[in-house]
Motif scaffolding. Structure first.
Motif, short mmCIF file in Angstrom:
data_model
loop_
_atom_site.label_atom_id
_atom_site.label_comp_id
_atom_site.label_asym_id
_atom_site.label_seq_id
_atom_site.Cartn_x
_atom_site.Cartn_y
_atom_site.Cartn_z
N ASP A 1 0.85 -1.17 0.00
CA ASP A 1 0.00 0.00 0.00
C ASP A 1 0.90 1.24 0.00
OD1 ASP A 1 -1.69 2.12 0.58
OD2 ASP A 1 -2.90 0.96 1.96
N PRO A 2 0.81 2.07 -1.00
CA PRO A 2 1.70 3.22 -1.09
C PRO A 2 1.52 4.23 0.06
CG PRO A 2 0.08 3.24 -2.87
CD PRO A 2 -0.07 1.94 -2.16
N LEU A 3 0.37 4.25 0.71
CA LEU A 3 0.15 5.19 1.81
C LEU A 3 0.64 4.66 3.16
CD1 LEU A 3 -3.43 6.58 1.06
CD2 LEU A 3 -1.22 7.61 0.53
N PHE A 4 0.85 3.35 3.26
CA PHE A 4 1.20 2.79 4.57
C PHE A 4 2.60 3.22 4.97
CE2 PHE A 4 2.23 -0.36 7.77
CZ PHE A 4 1.05 -0.39 8.50
N PRO A 5 2.76 3.68 6.21
CA PRO A 5 4.07 4.17 6.65
C PRO A 5 5.08 3.05 6.81
CG PRO A 5 2.54 4.13 8.49
CD PRO A 5 1.75 3.77 7.25
N HIS A 6 6.32 3.37 6.54
CA HIS A 6 7.41 2.39 6.64
C HIS A 6 8.04 2.35 8.03
CE1 HIS A 6 7.18 1.53 2.38
NE2 HIS A 6 7.17 2.82 2.15
N ASP A 7 7.62 3.24 8.91
CA ASP A 7 8.25 3.30 10.23
C ASP A 7 7.48 2.54 11.31
OD1 ASP A 7 6.11 5.06 10.42
OD2 ASP A 7 7.22 6.55 11.57
N VAL A 8 6.45 1.79 10.91
CA VAL A 8 5.75 0.95 11.89
C VAL A 8 6.65 -0.26 12.16
CG1 VAL A 8 3.72 -0.46 12.34
CG2 VAL A 8 3.47 1.70 11.12
N PRO A 9 7.07 -0.43 13.41
CA PRO A 9 8.03 -1.50 13.68
C PRO A 9 7.44 -2.90 13.48
CG PRO A 9 7.67 -0.10 15.62
CD PRO A 9 6.71 0.32 14.58
N GLN A 10 8.31 -3.82 13.12
CA GLN A 10 7.92 -5.23 13.08
C GLN A 10 7.88 -5.74 14.51
OE1 GLN A 10 7.25 -7.31 10.36
NE2 GLN A 10 7.16 -5.39 9.25
N ARG A 11 6.94 -6.60 14.79
CA ARG A 11 6.89 -7.20 16.13
C ARG A 11 7.77 -8.44 16.14
NH1 ARG A 11 3.19 -4.52 19.19
NH2 ARG A 11 1.43 -3.62 18.10
N HIS A 12 8.38 -8.70 17.29
CA HIS A 12 9.23 -9.87 17.45
C HIS A 12 8.82 -10.60 18.72
CE1 HIS A 12 11.81 -8.46 14.23
NE2 HIS A 12 11.76 -7.28 14.79
N GLN A 13 8.89 -11.91 18.67
CA GLN A 13 8.53 -12.70 19.85
C GLN A 13 9.54 -12.49 20.96
OE1 GLN A 13 8.21 -16.80 18.80
NE2 GLN A 13 6.16 -16.57 17.97
N ASP A 14 9.02 -12.29 22.15
CA ASP A 14 9.85 -12.18 23.35
C ASP A 14 9.08 -12.91 24.44
OD1 ASP A 14 11.21 -11.51 25.66
OD2 ASP A 14 11.55 -9.42 25.05
N MET A 15 9.26 -14.23 24.50
CA MET A 15 8.48 -15.05 25.42
C MET A 15 8.71 -14.69 26.89
SD MET A 15 6.45 -16.57 23.56
CE MET A 15 6.26 -17.07 21.88
N PRO A 16 9.94 -14.44 27.33
CA PRO A 16 10.10 -14.04 28.73
C PRO A 16 9.33 -12.75 29.05
CG PRO A 16 12.20 -14.74 27.82
CD PRO A 16 11.23 -14.66 26.67
#
Length: 188
Positions: free
Chosen positions: A1-16
């Motif tokens: 999507d050309p309007l979607f921002p690129h600075d939204v962080p990816q989520r990463h698993q952190d089980m603890p």
């Protein structure tokens, strides 16, 4: 999507961290029921993967699989935790009209944030693309911080069209043809 921002962080698993947050909130040893059905390819399998991953955080996910008919007639939008699938649409279409905003058709999470709803109304009312992109940027960050949807995958889409139609660019969102960008199409 050309309007979607690129600075939204990816989520990463952190089980603890997940375990610590659940414990701090008083939900250590949480058990939930996830309602699912085979409405889309791989949907039930995604529920099974989610249950396996949640177990690593100390959460037991009991999957209740229904037929498609039973799920959508008795459980959809009526239970606290369910699975669904959405169209591969541009963010703004999903955000306000289809899946997320208060007035959306399929707001299964019952998300109702006044600021978000206002941003959506402004975004669909403006003809200024830069202003719309700024509004979408704000909405995407609200989704990231407060949204309830878990989006594990965007399914691929196959796009085909006749070579007598010009101006079609490959779709980045799966909405066909050419991201439904009809204002740039022409017939040769």
């Amino acid at each position: 999507d050309p309007l979607f921002p690129h600075d939204v962080p990816q989520r990463h698993q952190d089980m603890p961290q997940a375990k610590a947050l659940l414990k701090a909130a008083g939900y250590a040893g949480l058990t939930v029921t996830l309602y699912s059905c085979p409405a889309d390819p791989g949907e039930v399998q995604m529920a099974e993967v989610f249950a396996t991953q949640a177990k690593a955080a100390g959460v037991t996910v009991n999957i209740t699989q229904q037929t498609v008919t039973t799920f959508y007639s008795k459980y959809y939008q009526k239970v606290p935790f369910a699975q669904d699938y959405g169209p591969s649409s541009p963010f703004l279409a999903n955000a306000g009209a289809l899946m997320i905003g208060k007035a959306s058709l399929f707001n299964a999470c019952h998300f109702d944030n006044p600021q978000y709803n206002s941003l959506y109304s402004q975004a669909i009312a403006t003809t200024d693309e830069a202003r719309r992109a700024d509004l979408v940027h704000e909405m995407a960050h609200i989704d990231y911080e407060q949204g309830a949807y878990i989006v594990p995958v965007f399914l691929p889409a196959i796009e085909a069209f006749n070579n007598k139609i010009g101006g079609i660019k490959p779709s980045v969102t799966g909405v066909m043809p050419g991201n439904a960008d009809f204002k740039h199409f022409w017939i040769t």
